[in-house]
Write an enzyme that holds these catalytic residues in place. Structure first.
Site, short mmCIF file in Angstrom:
data_model
loop_
_atom_site.label_atom_id
_atom_site.label_comp_id
_atom_site.label_asym_id
_atom_site.label_seq_id
_atom_site.Cartn_x
_atom_site.Cartn_y
_atom_site.Cartn_z
N CYS A 154 1.20 -1.49 0.20
CA CYS A 154 -0.15 0.06 0.18
C CYS A 154 0.48 1.19 -0.09
O CYS A 154 1.78 1.48 0.10
CB CYS A 154 -0.87 -0.03 1.61
SG CYS A 154 -1.75 1.69 1.37
N HIS B 244 -8.86 -3.79 -2.34
CA HIS B 244 -7.77 -3.15 -1.25
C HIS B 244 -8.51 -1.03 -1.74
O HIS B 244 -8.24 -0.73 -0.35
CB HIS B 244 -6.54 -2.76 -1.85
CG HIS B 244 -5.33 -2.38 -1.62
ND1 HIS B 244 -4.75 -2.93 -0.81
CD2 HIS B 244 -5.61 -1.32 -1.38
CE1 HIS B 244 -3.72 -1.86 -0.52
NE2 HIS B 244 -4.52 -0.61 -1.05
N GLU B 245 -8.73 -1.08 -2.84
CA GLU B 245 -9.07 0.80 -3.04
C GLU B 245 -10.32 0.80 -1.66
O GLU B 245 -10.32 1.91 -1.57
CB GLU B 245 -9.17 1.25 -4.28
CG GLU B 245 -7.34 0.77 -5.00
CD GLU B 245 -6.75 1.62 -4.17
OE1 GLU B 245 -6.62 2.49 -3.43
OE2 GLU B 245 -4.98 1.04 -3.78
N HIS C 268 -10.04 1.39 1.31
CA HIS C 268 -9.52 2.54 1.59
C HIS C 268 -11.01 3.68 2.29
O HIS C 268 -9.95 4.51 2.41
CB HIS C 268 -8.67 2.79 0.63
CG HIS C 268 -7.05 2.54 0.97
ND1 HIS C 268 -6.32 3.12 2.13
CD2 HIS C 268 -6.30 2.02 -0.02
CE1 HIS C 268 -5.19 2.36 1.80
NE2 HIS C 268 -5.19 2.32 0.95
CO CO Z 1 -3.57 1.28 -0.18
#
Ligand code: CO
Length: 177
Positions: free
Chosen positions: A96, A138-139, A142
């Site tokens: 990341c 993953h994004e 966030h």
């Molecule tokens: Co990330």
């Protein structure tokens, strides 16, 4: 909020913006596209495959990707909706841009589908069963303040303890200045 895209920088853990839950944005506001374009540049400069709003200090529901060999296109996903499954889970190593030096195994659903608004203001729907779908997940995490260190195994937790401590210490020194 006035935002100068040129001033945006990648937030490093434990920056509190990484833990904020992001809010939907107005996709017709030109600043949103300008920020997304700046995020694409920052992602490439940092040699990453994705970057989300909270990672540049903005609690905005948008992220950008470039999955390289798996999808060479620069893409922006504004106000994305993500669904996963049906099907199995796979484990793979993830890093990341906000967690330099950290690479951990993360288990995620293999199949993902996404709908979002793109840079042209058009609605897009895509599905993926590979690294591309993993990047979306993953994004998307966030946007809800979730990081890969929340999903790591006990073994990775031990292995990354020192470097997480160092990142916290570096931030404390920075804040004290
Ligand atoms: Co990330």
């Amino acid at each position: 909020m006035t935002v100068d895209p040129e001033r945006l920088r990648i937030a490093i853990y434990p920056d509190p913006s990484l833990r904020e839950k992001a809010d939907p944005v107005d996709p017709t506001d030109p600043i949103v596209a300008a920020v997304a374009r700046r995020m694409i540049d920052l992602m490439h400069e940092a040699d990453g495959v994705g970057l989300a709003g909270p990672q540049v200090g903005l609690p905005w529901r948008l992220f950008v990707t470039n999955a390289r060999d798996a999808d060479l296109e620069d893409r922006a996903f504004i106000n994305p909706h993500l669904s996963t499954g049906p099907g199995g889970m796979t484990s793979a190593e993830e890093g990341c841009l906000s967690l330099p030096g950290i690479n951990v195994q993360v288990r995620r659903p293999e199949h993902a589908e996404i709908t979002a608004i793109d840079l042209k203001g058009e609605k897009i729907t895509m599905s993926a069963d590979d690294i591309v779908g993993r990047i979306w997940q993953h994004e998307f995490d966030h946007l809800n303040g979730v990081l890969i260190i929340d999903k790591m195994s006990p073994m990775d937790r031990l292995a990354t303890r020192k470097i997480l401590k160092e990142l916290k210490a570096a931030a404390a020194i920075h804040d004290a200045r």
